[in-house]
Design an enzyme around this catalytic site. Structure first.
Site, PDB file in Angstrom:
ATOM      1  N   ALA A  78       0.844  -1.193   0.000  1.00 23.50           N
ATOM      2  CA  ALA A  78       0.000   0.000   0.000  1.00 23.50           C
ATOM      3  C   ALA A  78       0.877   1.238   0.000  1.00 23.50           C
ATOM      4  CB  ALA A  78      -0.903   0.026   1.235  1.00 23.50           C
ATOM      5  N   TYR A 144      -5.232   9.196   1.934  1.00 19.15           N
ATOM      6  CA  TYR A 144      -4.851   7.851   2.375  1.00 19.15           C
ATOM      7  C   TYR A 144      -6.055   7.141   2.986  1.00 19.15           C
ATOM      8  CZ  TYR A 144      -2.937   4.239   5.407  1.00 19.15           C
ATOM      9  OH  TYR A 144      -2.699   3.042   6.057  1.00 19.15           O
ATOM     10  N   ASN A 171      -1.943   2.758  15.153  1.00 19.33           N
ATOM     11  CA  ASN A 171      -0.508   2.985  15.049  1.00 19.33           C
ATOM     12  C   ASN A 171       0.278   1.838  15.671  1.00 19.33           C
ATOM     13  OD1 ASN A 171      -1.838   5.706  14.927  1.00 19.33           O
ATOM     14  ND2 ASN A 171       0.265   6.335  14.557  1.00 19.33           N
TER      15      ASN A 171
END
Length: 302
Positions: A78, A144, A171
């Site tokens: 990605a 994104y 995260n």
């Protein structure tokens, strides 16, 4: 009488295998006895198990899937850097690249035991404060995140045709993550003994995991029975930027001067992202995680 032949070890195809997450997932699967084929645009020519693959090319996807017939597919490839300059690349790689991979499986008549597709917790945007469940309506605030939402909706149309699980990682960090990401940037400043650092919004709060934990989760989901599901990959614990700096200051034994650079402050910054772990823990019971301070200690020592 001939002895019965041993069953061949399962094999996994990992797109984006040379990336940060792909490296750790590859090692985790190998340790579990799974053969790993790493697929990337720029493979290591000296690695026998590296395969060239541009997921934006449907013919390449068909060829690789048909030749390799993997038992598992972990689709990690990605464009993941939110500030990436080429906005169209988010959609070419993250949406069309994922579609090509699924279409290739259908076109060559191959159904893996499981396909794991990595989305992102960025899809939630500034949707809410507090702990975010998977049922929270996505509200992306950048290209994104928008590309990941589009990818998720496209993937859902395949749930009745292929065994797919979609992950929304919050995260995570660890040794080897590039320094343009926040935590490695902070840790590297202290490792070099620098006395000051320029950062953006100091008030953002994030849910951080250790990349080794994420790799273990992905491996468990690939091997587990769940499919047609979307699941947060998170710790459920909030950490502010100030918290991280304080921990690394203790590890390094000195304080650093922090300067807020307005150029690093995004106007649409997601203020708080903390994930609900209930669904994850039901799909991956007995999950063990290091404390985030231990992750920072590992990075500082690494």
């Amino acid at each position: 009488m001939a002895s019965p032949s041993k069953k061949a070890a399962p094999r996994a195809l990992i797109t984006g295998a040379r990336g940060f997450t792909g490296h750790y997932l590859s090692e985790t699967l190998r340790q579990a006895g799974v053969g790993v084929m790493g697929a990337s645009v720029h493979p290591d020519v000296d690695a026998a198990d590296d395969i060239p693959l541009d997921v934006t090319d449907l013919e390449q996807c068909r060829r690789v899937i048909d030749e390799q017939r993997p038992d598992y597919i972990a689709h990690l490839a990605a464009i993941s850097y939110v500030a990436h300059a080429d906005e169209l690349a988010f959609y070419r790689v993250n949406v069309l690249g994922t579609l090509n991979l699924l279409q290739a499986c259908a076109d060559v008549g191959h159904e893996p035991a499981k396909i794991l597709i990595a989305s992102s917790a960025n899809v939630y945007g500034n949707a809410c404060e507090g702990v975010i469940e998977e049922s929270q309506q996505p509200q992306p605030v950048n290209h994104y995140a928008a590309s990941k939402v589009a990818m998720e909706y496209m993937v859902r149309t395949w749930f009745d045709r292929l065994p797919i699980i979609v992950t929304r990682p919050f995260n995570y960090t660890g040794v080897g993550q590039p320094e343009h990401f926040l935590v490695p940037k902070i840790v590297s400043h202290f490792k070099r003994g620098e006395r000051s650092i320029e950062l953006g919004n100091l008030d953002v709060t994030r849910d951080f995991s250790d990349v080794r934990t994420v790799a273990s989760i992905y491996a468990a989901l690939l091997d587990g029975p769940a499919c047609g599901e979307t699941v947060n990959v998170c710790s459920g614990e909030p950490f502010s930027l100030r918290d991280i700096i304080a921990v690394v200051e203790r590890l390094a034994g000195y304080s650093i001067e922090v300067h807020v650079n307005p150029a690093f402050v995004r106007p649409n910054e997601v203020r708080m992202l903390v994930g609900a772990t209930r669904k994850l823990e039901s799909l991956v019971p007995g999950l063990e995680r290091p404390a985030f301070e231990e992750t920072l200690r590992w990075m500082y020592a690494g």
